[in-house]
Design an enzyme around this catalytic site. Structure first.
Site, PDB file in Angstrom:
ATOM      1  N   LYS A  71       0.717  -1.122  -0.066  1.00  0.00           N
ATOM      2  CA  LYS A  71       0.266   0.024   0.030  1.00  0.00           C
ATOM      3  C   LYS A  71       0.705   1.346   0.135  1.00  0.00           C
ATOM      4  CE  LYS A  71      -4.362  -1.493   2.039  1.00  0.00           C
ATOM      5  NZ  LYS A  71      -5.236  -1.241   3.151  1.00  0.00           N
ATOM      6  N   ASP A 107     -10.318   4.208   1.538  1.00  0.00           N
ATOM      7  CA  ASP A 107     -10.810   3.748   3.276  1.00  0.00           C
ATOM      8  C   ASP A 107     -11.234   5.072   3.848  1.00  0.00           C
ATOM      9  OD1 ASP A 107     -10.396   0.859   3.349  1.00  0.00           O
ATOM     10  OD2 ASP A 107      -8.361   1.243   3.925  1.00  0.00           O
TER      11      ASP A 107
HETATM   12  P1  NAP Z   1      -2.135  -1.768  12.195  1.00  0.00           P
HETATM   13  O1  NAP Z   1      -1.547  -1.013  11.008  1.00  0.00           O
HETATM   14  O2  NAP Z   1      -1.558  -3.138  12.506  1.00  0.00           O
HETATM   15  O3  NAP Z   1      -2.517  -0.934  13.496  1.00  0.00           O
HETATM   16  C1  NAP Z   1      -3.001  -1.633  14.468  1.00  0.00           C
HETATM   17  C2  NAP Z   1      -2.928  -0.549  15.548  1.00  0.00           C
HETATM   18  O4  NAP Z   1      -3.600  -0.794  16.963  1.00  0.00           O
HETATM   19  C3  NAP Z   1      -1.616   0.044  16.014  1.00  0.00           C
HETATM   20  O5  NAP Z   1      -1.224   1.444  16.529  1.00  0.00           O
HETATM   21  C4  NAP Z   1      -1.165  -0.980  17.087  1.00  0.00           C
HETATM   22  O6  NAP Z   1      -0.412  -0.430  18.031  1.00  0.00           O
HETATM   23  C5  NAP Z   1      -2.593  -1.125  17.856  1.00  0.00           C
HETATM   24  N1  NAP Z   1      -2.741  -2.147  18.669  1.00  0.00           N
HETATM   25  C6  NAP Z   1      -2.765  -3.597  18.333  1.00  0.00           C
HETATM   26  N2  NAP Z   1      -2.841  -4.383  19.256  1.00  0.00           N
HETATM   27  C7  NAP Z   1      -3.173  -3.550  20.423  1.00  0.00           C
HETATM   28  C8  NAP Z   1      -3.304  -3.900  21.720  1.00  0.00           C
HETATM   29  N3  NAP Z   1      -3.460  -4.996  22.234  1.00  0.00           N
HETATM   30  N4  NAP Z   1      -3.258  -2.777  22.774  1.00  0.00           N
HETATM   31  C9  NAP Z   1      -3.170  -1.412  22.149  1.00  0.00           C
HETATM   32  N5  NAP Z   1      -3.005  -1.164  20.759  1.00  0.00           N
HETATM   33  C10 NAP Z   1      -2.927  -2.213  20.077  1.00  0.00           C
HETATM   34  O7  NAP Z   1      -3.497  -2.492  11.741  1.00  0.00           O
HETATM   35  P2  NAP Z   1      -4.839  -1.544  10.812  1.00  0.00           P
HETATM   36  O8  NAP Z   1      -4.462  -1.998   9.453  1.00  0.00           O
HETATM   37  O9  NAP Z   1      -4.659  -0.136  11.149  1.00  0.00           O
HETATM   38  O10 NAP Z   1      -5.993  -2.382  11.100  1.00  0.00           O
HETATM   39  C11 NAP Z   1      -6.565  -2.123  12.577  1.00  0.00           C
HETATM   40  C12 NAP Z   1      -7.904  -2.815  12.592  1.00  0.00           C
HETATM   41  O11 NAP Z   1      -8.757  -2.066  11.537  1.00  0.00           O
HETATM   42  C13 NAP Z   1      -8.168  -4.257  12.289  1.00  0.00           C
HETATM   43  O12 NAP Z   1      -8.776  -4.868  13.247  1.00  0.00           O
HETATM   44  C14 NAP Z   1      -8.727  -4.320  10.730  1.00  0.00           C
HETATM   45  O13 NAP Z   1      -9.511  -5.384  10.457  1.00  0.00           O
HETATM   46  C15 NAP Z   1      -9.689  -3.076  11.019  1.00  0.00           C
HETATM   47  N6  NAP Z   1      -9.811  -2.391   9.452  1.00  0.00           N
HETATM   48  C16 NAP Z   1     -11.232  -2.323   8.924  1.00  0.00           C
HETATM   49  C17 NAP Z   1     -11.493  -1.815   7.583  1.00  0.00           C
HETATM   50  C18 NAP Z   1     -12.909  -1.707   7.421  1.00  0.00           C
HETATM   51  O14 NAP Z   1     -12.981  -1.318   6.045  1.00  0.00           O
HETATM   52  N7  NAP Z   1     -13.680  -1.622   8.321  1.00  0.00           N
HETATM   53  C19 NAP Z   1     -10.155  -1.182   7.311  1.00  0.00           C
HETATM   54  C20 NAP Z   1      -9.006  -1.346   7.639  1.00  0.00           C
HETATM   55  C21 NAP Z   1      -8.927  -1.729   8.862  1.00  0.00           C
HETATM   56  P3  NAP Z   1       1.180  -0.319  17.770  1.00  0.00           P
HETATM   57  O15 NAP Z   1       1.609   0.372  16.703  1.00  0.00           O
HETATM   58  O16 NAP Z   1       1.925   0.000  18.993  1.00  0.00           O
HETATM   59  O17 NAP Z   1       1.740  -1.833  17.632  1.00  0.00           O
END
Ligand code: NAP
Length: 287
Positions: A71, A107
């Site tokens: 991406k 998004d």
């Molecule tokens: P990502 O880039 O890995 O980011 C996840 C974030 O959550 C990071 O800031 C991470 O912190 C934090 N995190 C993870 N585990 C944690 C915990 N146990 N405690 C506190 N913070 C935590 O993932 P992403 O792509 O942003 O996706 C995140 C979520 O959004 C997923 O569930 C995904 O399915 C959902 N999503 C949904 C859509 C939709 O269309 N509905 C689109 C995109 C994403 P660190 O950086 O400190 O690791």
């Protein structure tokens, strides 16, 4: 759908792509419309990205989606990039133009669709997490005109980088970053609380980023928006409903970002409900 010599190709590149929900959603819409397109997965490893993008142009692919890990890496391979994608720093949708490939990040608009129809101009948002999805959320909050976006994370170094990355962005709403320990001060002023962490997703379905005591701090008119789309509802949204707050899950965002991409590719309105039904049926089958 019958694939013939005239069928136009759309697809998704990523590594892996096998888990992607996009082929299910897009092919359901294409079949309903009866248009001569097919949407297929293309597994592309990082070292092959440039060759693959050139190859997709060479074989006449009309447009494609991009998932992990490409991406960000695709940005320099595109002729034009929309302000949304520039602000987010990531592209998830690419289409063909006379100058070459153009890219955007659907998004941002997908996140905004369930929030439209309400005036957010005096509103404050608390965003949990500072990863990729949080970037689309912050850009969306900026476009909706929120007065303040407070991003909460667990890694102060990453939070500082996140904040700095928005410094020159035209889409930046007034933004501040905070540790999780600051939530008791932030939640009482939040009109919108958005979970962008994976806490509560299928294998952690018994977990929640905010518990009942946290949710009690949110004003009665507050909306809790969980980007997670499986399970539905998440524990967070179950607790928020019990608290009497409005809720929004991530399914609409997922469907809408796909619908916006498909419209860009095939230049006509797309059957959003069909896409949603196909997705829900697939998620139910694979849950
Ligand atoms: P990502 O880039 O890995 O980011 C996840 C974030 O959550 C990071 O800031 C991470 O912190 C934090 N995190 C993870 N585990 C944690 C915990 N146990 N405690 C506190 N913070 C935590 O993932 P992403 O792509 O942003 O996706 C995140 C979520 O959004 C997923 O569930 C995904 O399915 C959902 N999503 C949904 C859509 C939709 O269309 N509905 C689109 C995109 C994403 P660190 O950086 O400190 O690791």
């Amino acid at each position: 759908m019958t694939i013939t010599g005239t069928t136009q190709l759309l697809g998704i590149i990523g590594d892996p792509v096998a888990h992607s929900l996009s082929p299910v959603m897009h092919n359901a819409a294409l079949a309903e419309l009866g248009v001569d397109y097919a949407y297929v997965p293309f597994p592309v490893q990082a070292e092959n990205l440039a060759a693959a993008v050139q190859g997709l142009a060479a074989v006449g692919v009309q447009g494609f989606s991009i998932t992990i890990p490409h991406k960000q890496a695709i940005l320099p391979l595109l002729a034009t990039v929309t302000p949304e994608a520039q602000a987010v720093g990531a592209v998830n949708t690419v289409w063909r133009t006379e100058q070459g490939w153009a890219g955007t990040n659907t998004d941002v608009a997908g996140f905004m669709v369930p929030l439209q129809g309400r005036d957010w101009s005096a509103a404050r948002a608390v965003v949990l997490g500072n990863g990729g999805a949080a970037r689309a959320v912050v850009a969306g909050c900026g476009k909706l005109g929120l007065t303040k976006v407070q991003v909460v994370g667990r890694n102060l170094g990453k939070l500082a980088e996140f904040e700095a990355s928005w410094a020159d962005s035209p889409l930046t709403p007034p933004l501040s970053v905070h540790g999780w320990d600051e939530l008791p001060q932030l939640l009482p002023q939040a009109d919108l609380v958005i979970n962008t962490t994976p806490i509560g997703m299928h294998h952690t379905a018994d977990q929640t980023p905010l518990d009942a005591a946290d949710l009690a701090l949110i004003p009665d008119h507050g909306l809790v928006y969980d980007l997670i789309y499986t399970p539905r509802p998440t524990r967070l949204l179950t607790l928020a409903t019990a608290r009497g707050l409005s809720t929004q899950d991530g399914l609409d965002m997922l469907v809408q970002q796909g619908a916006i991409a498909l419209e860009q590719w095939i230049h006509r309105p797309v059957p959003v409900d069909t896409m949603r039904r196909a997705l829900v049926a697939w998620l139910d089958r694979t849950a």
